[in-house]
Structure formats: structure tokens, C-alpha cells
Scaffold this motif. Structure first.
Motif, PDB file in Angstrom:
ATOM      1  N   GLN A 245       0.763  -1.052   0.097  1.00 55.27           N
ATOM      2  CA  GLN A 245      -0.070  -0.120   0.054  1.00 55.27           C
ATOM      3  C   GLN A 245       0.669   1.250   0.088  1.00 55.27           C
ATOM      4  O   GLN A 245       0.421   2.541   0.048  1.00 55.27           O
ATOM      5  CB  GLN A 245      -0.968  -0.027   1.161  1.00 55.27           C
ATOM      6  N   GLY A 246       2.036   1.010  -0.132  1.00 54.35           N
ATOM      7  CA  GLY A 246       3.094   2.198   0.024  1.00 54.35           C
ATOM      8  C   GLY A 246       3.843   2.855   1.216  1.00 54.35           C
ATOM      9  O   GLY A 246       4.520   3.437   0.928  1.00 54.35           O
ATOM     10  N   ALA A 247       3.848   1.787   2.250  1.00 55.17           N
ATOM     11  CA  ALA A 247       4.409   2.049   3.394  1.00 55.17           C
ATOM     12  C   ALA A 247       5.702   1.817   3.140  1.00 55.17           C
ATOM     13  O   ALA A 247       6.072   0.901   2.706  1.00 55.17           O
ATOM     14  CB  ALA A 247       3.861   1.213   4.552  1.00 55.17           C
ATOM     15  N   ASP A 248       6.689   2.872   3.469  1.00 57.36           N
ATOM     16  CA  ASP A 248       8.229   2.635   3.295  1.00 57.36           C
ATOM     17  C   ASP A 248       9.145   2.461   4.629  1.00 57.36           C
ATOM     18  O   ASP A 248      10.178   1.976   4.733  1.00 57.36           O
ATOM     19  CB  ASP A 248       8.856   3.702   2.540  1.00 57.36           C
ATOM     20  N   ILE A 249       8.534   2.614   5.742  1.00 57.82           N
ATOM     21  CA  ILE A 249       8.916   2.460   7.164  1.00 57.82           C
ATOM     22  C   ILE A 249       8.011   1.570   7.710  1.00 57.82           C
ATOM     23  O   ILE A 249       6.738   1.951   8.143  1.00 57.82           O
ATOM     24  CB  ILE A 249       9.321   3.965   7.872  1.00 57.82           C
ATOM     25  N   ILE A 250       8.355   0.610   8.543  1.00 57.65           N
ATOM     26  CA  ILE A 250       7.476  -0.353   8.922  1.00 57.65           C
ATOM     27  C   ILE A 250       7.982  -0.567  10.456  1.00 57.65           C
ATOM     28  O   ILE A 250       9.205  -0.670  10.905  1.00 57.65           O
ATOM     29  CB  ILE A 250       7.440  -1.975   8.505  1.00 57.65           C
ATOM     30  N   PHE A 251       6.922  -0.649  11.572  1.00 56.98           N
ATOM     31  CA  PHE A 251       7.120  -0.631  12.690  1.00 56.98           C
ATOM     32  C   PHE A 251       6.431  -1.829  13.305  1.00 56.98           C
ATOM     33  O   PHE A 251       5.199  -1.662  13.963  1.00 56.98           O
ATOM     34  CB  PHE A 251       6.615   0.693  13.502  1.00 56.98           C
ATOM     35  N   PRO A 252       7.144  -3.003  13.512  1.00 55.31           N
ATOM     36  CA  PRO A 252       6.505  -3.997  13.852  1.00 55.31           C
ATOM     37  C   PRO A 252       6.415  -4.165  15.497  1.00 55.31           C
ATOM     38  O   PRO A 252       7.510  -4.205  16.178  1.00 55.31           O
ATOM     39  CB  PRO A 252       7.376  -5.345  13.328  1.00 55.31           C
ATOM     40  N   VAL A 253       5.274  -4.586  16.073  1.00 58.32           N
ATOM     41  CA  VAL A 253       5.256  -4.887  17.269  1.00 58.32           C
ATOM     42  C   VAL A 253       4.692  -6.145  17.769  1.00 58.32           C
ATOM     43  O   VAL A 253       3.601  -6.405  18.119  1.00 58.32           O
ATOM     44  CB  VAL A 253       4.468  -3.825  18.110  1.00 58.32           C
ATOM     45  N   ALA A 254       5.570  -7.242  17.522  1.00 57.00           N
ATOM     46  CA  ALA A 254       5.239  -8.657  17.208  1.00 57.00           C
ATOM     47  C   ALA A 254       6.264  -9.478  17.872  1.00 57.00           C
ATOM     48  O   ALA A 254       6.129 -10.769  17.438  1.00 57.00           O
ATOM     49  CB  ALA A 254       4.634  -8.949  15.843  1.00 57.00           C
ATOM     50  N   GLY A 255       7.188  -9.223  18.584  1.00 54.07           N
ATOM     51  CA  GLY A 255       7.981  -9.985  19.215  1.00 54.07           C
ATOM     52  C   GLY A 255       8.882 -10.716  17.907  1.00 54.07           C
ATOM     53  O   GLY A 255       9.074 -10.002  17.209  1.00 54.07           O
TER      54      GLY A 255
END
Length: 372
Positions: A245-255
Motif C-alpha cells: 500500500q506504499g509504506a516505506d517504514i514499518i514498525f512491527p510490534v510482534a516480538g
């Protein structure tokens, strides 16, 4: 010398924002007889024993279990205590694993993770002569249980900084986040992140969008799996859905499942990058350092160490520890490989934002924020 949050790590940060969480892979020095099939104990001088029960991610999860475990190993090394530990494979293991540490005659048992709250509380009530501490939970039901200490962290504050940073660094005007489960210790990061982006937009007259989290509805993108915190492929699918969808910075909060986002970033050849959680990702997951812009750390290692030390020297209190930007129990890790790419203006703005949050000039709203 007593370890405090003001001396969280020796690693130097590129700005004065905060110091990095210092997780490292669990060592193997604690061999000896096992207190449970998946656990271990280590001998040391003295008669005090500190023990730990992991969440289902295990002690090498590159995230909160691993960082908490470092607090136990630091206590062994610096305080000369005996230690015991047991890893949980599923939620069904929690109660029996805690009991195994009770049976191992531990003086303090630290449990790691919000999902262990009920079993930890039950064990603390049943064993009033044993001290307990729990990472990431301060349930109202803990009130009056004098041998149970919550260790919690206001990561909405540090995630606000991460959101502002991501908005300012994004090239597409879209940033993303996803969680493991829709639980408070996950959504607190996502709330702060979204509010940081919104604050950047307001200050700069921009329109950077957040994909994967709707703070108003308290709903968004989560790993679709029976084991949401362990499913790396599921984390990868969540990340790919956001990048498509176009996100170029991802912040995973999933261990550990968040590694799927790191894999997605690494495969993008620089088009996508990530912000890690719980510990400095360049320390816990160095193979992905080139794709980790910064991390939102929680000083779980120091909180665990201090709780164990307090139990050893009879200064233990059930008063919750709350890690904040002010006491450096949470913050942003160094920019590491990205330091030269971060404009000086952004570094200055982040320092100013931290000061404004600490002073109360900026108020962050998240119903998941811990209270004392």
C-alpha cells in the motif's frame, strides 16, 4: 556498583535522546540440572536464587524475553546468585513452568509478558514467602499482593518519538505498523507511533498517513496466526500488506514475528526500512542492522536486575516500576547505520520533543499507558 537506568548501557547514542537497550543472546553458562524439561539452573556462591519464566517467544526472541533474560544473567554475573530459568512453548505452559521454579526453591521468580499475569498472580498468592516480578503487566488485581512487583514501561512516549521520526524520514508519505495481538502491551506502541505521526503532520503541515493502526477505533493489522508472536512468515505477510500500500517504514510490534518485517525490508534493496521494538535491533538482530533505522527500547534488563537485587538485599517492594523517557526506562536507540542519513534538524527536534514530553508540555493519549 548498583546498576540504574541512568547507566543503561555503554553504547554511545548519536543524539542525547536516550541510551540503547542492551540485549544479547542468552549464554549457555547456566548448565546444571534442569528444573523442568525446557529449563535450567546454574550454581553460584551464596544461598539466594533468582529465576525466570519466559513467554512463548523464548529467551532468544531478539525482543522482550531476550532483554529480560539479560537482567537475570547480569544478576548472576554481578551479584553472584544462583539462577534458574524455564522457557514456555505455549500459554498452557505458564502455570506449570512457574510451579517448576517454585519447586526449585527460587527466592524470586520473574515472569515475562502480559499473558502470564493471571498465573503469576495465582502463584504469588499461593506462595507469599517467594518474591515475584512480572514484566509488562500491572493488572488492577495485583493490588494488595505485597510479594508481586510489576515492571511496566510507558512506550507510548518513546513510540511517539519513533512516529515523528518515521514521518519525517518517509519518502512515500506512508508509514506502517502491525502487532502480534490486540493487547495493551502491543497497542501502546501503536498509539504512540500514530500520535507521533499526527504531531509531525500538524507541526509541518504535512499529510503522512499511518497504515495498520486506527487509534480511534483501536484496531488495525495484526499477525493472523495461532502463534502470532512466533510466526515470522505471518509477520512477513503483515509487513508485505503494508508495503504493497506504499509504506516505506514499518514498525512491527510482534516480538519474534516482527523479523518478518525485517526480512521484507532487507529484500526491498533499500526501498523499505524498519523501526524495531523492545531492544536495539542492531544488537539483538545485527544481520538486519542496515535496515533498522532506530528502535524503541524498554530497559527490561535493568528493571529485572534491580528487582532481583532488591529481593536479595531485603529492599523489595510491590510498588510498580514504570519506565519512562524521564528515567530512561524507555527511549530511542541509536540510529546506528542510519546516523549519517538523519538530518541534524531531525535530531534536534527529537531532543526537543523528548523534553516536552517529560515536562508535560506534550501529552500523549493512550488508554494502554501504565499507571503507578
Amino acid at each position: 556498583m548498583k546498576k540504574t537506568f541512568l547507566g543503561l548501557c555503554a553504547a554511545a547514542a548519536a543524539t542525547t535522546l536516550a541510551l540503547a537497550g542492551c540485549a544479547q543472546a542468552p549464554g549457555t553458562e547456566g548448565s546444571g540440572s534442569s528444573a523442568a524439561p525446557s529449563g535450567g539452573t546454574s550454581a553460584a556462591t551464596g544461598d539466594f536464587k533468582g529465576c525466570m519464566v519466559s513467554d512463548s517467544g523464548g529467551f532468544d526472541d531478539k525482543s522482550f524475553n531476550q532483554t529480560s533474560y539479560k537482567g537475570l544473567t547480569d544478576a548472576k554475573d554481578q551479584l553472584g546468585i544462583a539462577t534458574g530459568e524455564v522457557e514456555s512453548a505455549t500459554t498452557a505452559d505458564f502455570a506449570k513452568n512457574i510451579q517448576s521454579m517454585v519447586d526449585a526453591k527460587c527466592n524470586i521468580i520473574v515472569t515475562v509478558g502480559f499473558l502470564l499475569a493471571d498465573d503469576t498472580l495465582a502463584a504469588a498468592k499461593k506462595n507469599p514467602d517467594i518474591k515475584f516480578a512480572i514484566v509488562d503487566s500491572n493488572d488492577a488485581k495485583f493490588a494488595g499482593v505485597t510479594n508481586l512487583k510489576p515492571l511496566v514501561f510507558n512506550t507510548a512516549q518513546s513510540s511517539f518519538l519513533a512516529g515523528y521520526f518515521a514521518a519525517g524520514m518517509s519518502q512515500t508519505g506512508k508509514v506502517g505498523t502491525f502487532g502480534g495481538l490486540n493487547i495493551p502491551t502491543v497497542t501502546i506502541f501503536m498509539d504512540g507511533y500514530a500520535q507521533g505521526v499526527a504531531y509531525y503532520n500538524k507541526q509541518k503541515g504535512k499529510n503522512v498517513s499511518v497504515l495498520g493502526w486506527n487509534a480511534e477505533k483501536q484496531d488495525g493489522t495484526f499477525v493472523q496466526s495461532d502463534k502470532p508472536f512466533e510466526d515470522v512468515k505471518g509477520g512477513g505477510r503483515a509487513a508485505q500488506g503494508l508495503t504493497s500500500q506504499g509504506a516505506d517504514i514499518i514498525f512491527p510490534v510482534a516480538g519474534p514475528a516482527g523479523e518478518g518485517a525485517l526480512q521484507t525490508a532487507k529484500a526491498s534493496n533499500g526501498k523499505v526500512n524498519a523501526i524495531w521494538v523492545d531492544t536495539d535491533g542492531c544488537v539483538s538482530a545485527p544481520n538486519y542492522c542496515a535496515n533498522i533505522m532506530t528502535s524503541v527500547y524498554k530497559g527490561m534488563d535493568v528493571a529485572v536486575f534491580d528487582a532481583i537485587k532488591a529481593a536479595q538485599d531485603d529492599s523489595f517492594s510491590s510498588e510498580p516500576f514504570v519506565g519512562t523517557l524521564e528515567n530512561e526506562g524507555t527511549g530511542l536507540s541509536p540510529f546506528n547505520d542510519f546516523d549519517a542519513k538523519v538530518p541534524a534538524e531531525m535530531k534536534t527536534e527529537l531532543d526537543a520533543l523528548k523534553a516536552d514530553i517529560v515536562s508535560g508540555k506534550i501529552t500523549i493519549e493512550s488508554k494502554s499507558q501504565p499507571t503507578t
